[in-house]
Design a protein around this motif. Structure first.
Motif, short mmCIF file in Angstrom:
data_model
loop_
_atom_site.label_atom_id
_atom_site.label_comp_id
_atom_site.label_asym_id
_atom_site.label_seq_id
_atom_site.Cartn_x
_atom_site.Cartn_y
_atom_site.Cartn_z
N ALA B 222 -9.97 15.05 12.04
CA ALA B 222 -8.57 14.96 12.44
C ALA B 222 -7.84 16.27 12.16
N ASN B 223 -6.96 16.69 13.08
CA ASN B 223 -6.13 17.86 12.79
C ASN B 223 -4.88 17.40 12.03
N SER B 224 -4.03 18.37 11.65
CA SER B 224 -2.93 18.00 10.76
C SER B 224 -1.93 17.07 11.46
N TRP B 225 -1.76 17.25 12.77
CA TRP B 225 -0.87 16.36 13.52
C TRP B 225 -1.41 14.92 13.49
N GLN B 226 -2.71 14.78 13.73
CA GLN B 226 -3.31 13.45 13.72
C GLN B 226 -3.23 12.81 12.35
N LYS B 227 -3.39 13.67 11.31
CA LYS B 227 -3.29 13.13 9.95
C LYS B 227 -1.88 12.61 9.69
N LEU B 228 -0.86 13.36 10.19
CA LEU B 228 0.52 12.93 10.02
C LEU B 228 0.74 11.57 10.68
N ILE B 229 0.23 11.42 11.93
CA ILE B 229 0.48 10.20 12.70
C ILE B 229 -0.33 9.02 12.17
N HIS B 230 -1.57 9.28 11.78
CA HIS B 230 -2.45 8.16 11.45
C HIS B 230 -2.57 7.86 9.95
N VAL B 231 -2.21 8.83 9.11
CA VAL B 231 -2.33 8.57 7.67
C VAL B 231 -0.94 8.60 7.00
N THR B 232 -0.23 9.73 7.16
CA THR B 232 1.01 9.91 6.40
C THR B 232 2.08 8.88 6.79
N LEU B 233 2.40 8.82 8.07
CA LEU B 233 3.50 7.94 8.47
C LEU B 233 3.20 6.46 8.22
N PRO B 234 1.97 5.96 8.53
CA PRO B 234 1.69 4.57 8.16
C PRO B 234 1.79 4.33 6.65
N GLY B 235 1.37 5.32 5.86
CA GLY B 235 1.45 5.19 4.41
C GLY B 235 2.88 5.15 3.90
N LEU B 236 3.79 5.70 4.70
CA LEU B 236 5.19 5.77 4.29
C LEU B 236 6.02 4.58 4.78
N ARG B 237 5.37 3.67 5.52
CA ARG B 237 6.15 2.61 6.17
C ARG B 237 7.08 1.86 5.24
N GLU B 238 6.54 1.52 4.05
CA GLU B 238 7.36 0.72 3.15
C GLU B 238 8.56 1.51 2.61
N VAL B 239 8.31 2.75 2.18
CA VAL B 239 9.40 3.60 1.71
C VAL B 239 10.39 3.83 2.84
N MET B 240 9.87 3.97 4.05
CA MET B 240 10.72 4.24 5.22
C MET B 240 11.71 3.10 5.44
N THR B 241 11.23 1.86 5.40
CA THR B 241 12.17 0.74 5.61
C THR B 241 13.15 0.67 4.45
N PHE B 242 12.67 0.97 3.23
CA PHE B 242 13.57 0.93 2.10
C PHE B 242 14.67 1.99 2.25
N VAL B 243 14.28 3.20 2.58
CA VAL B 243 15.27 4.27 2.74
C VAL B 243 16.22 3.94 3.88
N MET B 244 15.69 3.36 4.95
CA MET B 244 16.57 3.02 6.07
C MET B 244 17.63 2.01 5.66
N SER B 245 17.20 0.98 4.92
CA SER B 245 18.20 -0.02 4.50
C SER B 245 19.19 0.60 3.53
N LEU B 246 18.69 1.46 2.62
CA LEU B 246 19.59 2.12 1.67
C LEU B 246 20.60 3.01 2.41
N ALA B 247 20.09 3.77 3.40
CA ALA B 247 20.97 4.67 4.14
C ALA B 247 21.99 3.88 4.96
N MET B 248 21.57 2.74 5.51
CA MET B 248 22.51 1.93 6.29
C MET B 248 23.60 1.35 5.39
N ILE B 249 23.19 0.85 4.22
CA ILE B 249 24.19 0.31 3.30
C ILE B 249 25.13 1.42 2.83
#
Lengths: 275, 317
Positions: B222-249
């Motif tokens: 995998a190149n670095s773009w593929q790693k971002l899409i297939h490893v990093t962002l899925p791994g961040l899903r939970e933090v992402m929803t948390f930050v989104m709710s925090l930012a919305m509040i």
């Protein structure tokens, strides 16, 4: 992570972003040392001919910053102490003592976490006014603690839940009371949670604006953010005073942060994720 | 600390009478319930008086014609709700609050994520960048309002004078006086203060991703773009929803920067629900209508919280 060898290209790419993000601070610091005439020339890249430290003395005196800083310290100390006194025992009871209605009580206590403070401001003002707590630092402390209690209890409870029950059982068999177990065993081993609670409540109290705006009406009881806004409104045309006053109001917290950076970051992150 | 002393007495009293058995096996008896109550009493007292009671009164106020802090109020049914629906400023404030919230999630959340992705790769300079980028978050939003009101000052502010000095004089704007621009300008100030916390949370999330996943991806070519899409962002899903709710509040609670920089103007173009509540409660003294907006604001916050909690729970499964 991968690409450890790419440290310097990434760091170099971040530098211009950092310059942009921190430009407001740099501009304020430089402008705060200019004379009114130099500010009037409207050139942000011009260095002051002479550093006007006098601006700071004037702003400190005219703005009454000595009093504001004192009030802010009292405010923060009061909130931090009361947060610990209210949230640590409640968090313990809700995680380690069985009693009927425990779940129900927990949800009632954290319900307030979802309600923005602005949404209850009218009756809150009436309650404070009825208790003679308008215009008093004690009033602002109580209102801020109440606003922080849901988060504080949630944080302490989730930390205490992970402490093994056997510890409580053993201490009970030795004849310790729940209060002793809390103060002698739980609090000493809960430094991360306590630090998180202290840092998060201290920072949000130090920076609070909405509640002081409602409660602290006369200048001699006001805290720094409210005092600065009043000062900047009164001396809006004297930029040198507004600039140096603004620097005075954020400098203490920034210095404190830089000194305790690692702990601060850890406490804030852990607290936010748990809470 | 008389309260603490009293707590101690009660607690040891209960302990003395409690039989030294395995405490978990004790049915929820009198002693434990009493101890639990006293341990929670300080929190319940403060929270009951200064949070729960005001929530209940707000609900009641929304059905009255209360017109000031010391005036008698009588029940008027849903009159205030009818008034709210017909008030164009309510709709404007509501709409602008939604726009404000989206700006905040995109600007502060986006910058926080972008910086975290870059900073988390650093080893030696990580602490430096993390610390430096976090500095704006330490400043009170009210002070941020004072700072940015001066940055946007049309004649002496950093933005217009800076643009002029570097030869971009025709880019200068009335950042806070242009009705089409004001909400965005104020939000930039707010997001400048807000992104640092989101950045820290994203960095913590990135550090929790199992390094073995990256090694595996590398083995798969995998190149670095593929790693971002297939490893990093899925791994961040939970933090992402948390930050989104925090930012919305956080966006929903936005008040200080608007209050300090524009006070809702010009022509209500930066009015938010919160600033309109303040105006109605403390200036116009229309407490009935203000209470309706308070309930609207709470429902908004409760909805965001529930939706994101459900979402996170589903993800955790």
């Amino acid at each position: 992570m991968s690409m450890r060898n790419r440290e310097w290209p990434v760091a170099l790419a971040l530098v211009p972003v950092l310059v942009l993000v921190l430009a407001p601070f740099a501009w304020l610091l430089v402008s705060s040392l200019k004379s009114e005439a130099e500010i009037g020339r409207a050139d942000p890249f011009e260095w002051p001919a002479e550093l006007m430290w006098q601006n700071y003395l004037d702003a400190w005196q005219i703005g009454g910053f000595g009093e504001l800083v004192g009030n802010s310290f009292f405010n923060v100390a009061g909130v931090v102490i009361l947060m610990l006194v209210t949230c640590a025992p409640a968090g313990y009871a809700l995680s380690k003592i069985r009693f009927p209605g425990r779940e129900w009580m927990f949800y009632a206590l954290i319900f307030g976490m979802t309600i923005p403070i602005q949404a209850i401001v009218i009756p809150l003002y009436q309650v404070l006014s009825g208790l003679g707590l308008v215009n008093s630092l004690a009033g602002i402390v109580l209102a801020q603690v109440s606003n922080g209690i849901p988060f504080g209890i949630f944080l302490m409870r989730s930390f205490f839940t992970n402490v093994p029950d056997e510890l409580v059982e053993a201490a009970r068999i030795d004849g310790a009371s729940h209060f002793q177990i809390l103060t002698k065993i739980f609090l000493p081993i809960s430094t991360p949670a306590v630090m998180a609670l202290v840092i998060i409540s201290a920072l949000s109290t130090w920076n609070d604006f909405f509640l002081p705006l409602i409660v602290l009406i006369s200048p001699d009881v006001q805290t720094i953010p409210l005092g600065l806004v009043r000062f900047a409104g009164t001396y809006a045309s004297e930029y040198r005073l507004v600039f140096s006053g603004t620097v005075i109001s954020f400098l203490p917290i920034i210095l404190l942060y830089i000194l305790t950076q690692r702990r601060f970051t850890e406490g804030l992150t852990q607290g936010a994720i748990k809470g | 600390m008389a309260g603490v002393q009293a707590l101690d007495d009660t607690a040891s009293g209960a302990a003395a009478t409690a039989p030294p058995r395995k405490w978990e096996l004790i049915p929820a008896g009198h002693g434990n319930t009493g101890t639990a109550f006293w341990l929670m009493a300080p929190a319940i007292a403060v929270y009951g008086i200064f949070t729960l009671f005001p929530i209940a009164v707000t609900f009641w106020l929304s059905f009255t014609d209360s017109a000031g802090f010391n005036t008698p109020a009588s029940f008027v049914g849903v009159e205030n709700y009818r008034k709210a629906v017909q008030d164009p400023i309510v709709w404007q404030a509501l709409w602008q609050t939604i726009i404000w919230l989206i700006y905040h999630v995109v600007l502060a959340g986006g910058l926080g994520l972008g910086l975290a992705l870059a900073i988390a790769r650093l080893k030696r300079s990580q602490v430096f960048f993390r610390t430096a980028f976090f500095l704006p978050h330490l400043v009170s939003l009210a002070v941020v309002g004072v700072i940015w009101a001066n940055i946007y000052d049309p004649f002496f502010g950093l933005l217009n004078t800076g643009l002029t000095e570097i030869g971009l004089g025709n880019w200068t704007q009335g950042w806070l006086s242009d009705p089409a621009l004001v909400l965005f300008s104020v939000n930039v100030a707010s997001s400048w203060q807000g992104f640092g916390l989101y950045m820290l949370l994203f960095i913590a999330g990135l550090q929790d991703i199992d390094p073995a996943l990256y090694d595996a991806a590398e083995v798969d070519g995998a190149n670095s773009w593929q790693k971002l899409i297939h490893v990093t962002l899925p791994g961040l899903r939970e933090v992402m929803t948390f930050v989104m709710s925090l930012a919305m509040i956080n966006g929903l609670k936005g008040f200080a920067t608007v209050f300090v920089m524009t006070n809702g103007g010009p022509f209500y173009q930066s009015e938010l629900i919160t600033t309109y509540i303040y105006r109605l409660a403390f200036q116009a003294q229309d407490h009935g209508l203000a209470a309706v907006l308070c309930i609207l604001l709470s429902l908004f916050a409760i909805t965001i919280t529930i939706v994101f909690n459900r979402w996170r729970a589903r993800m955790a499964r």
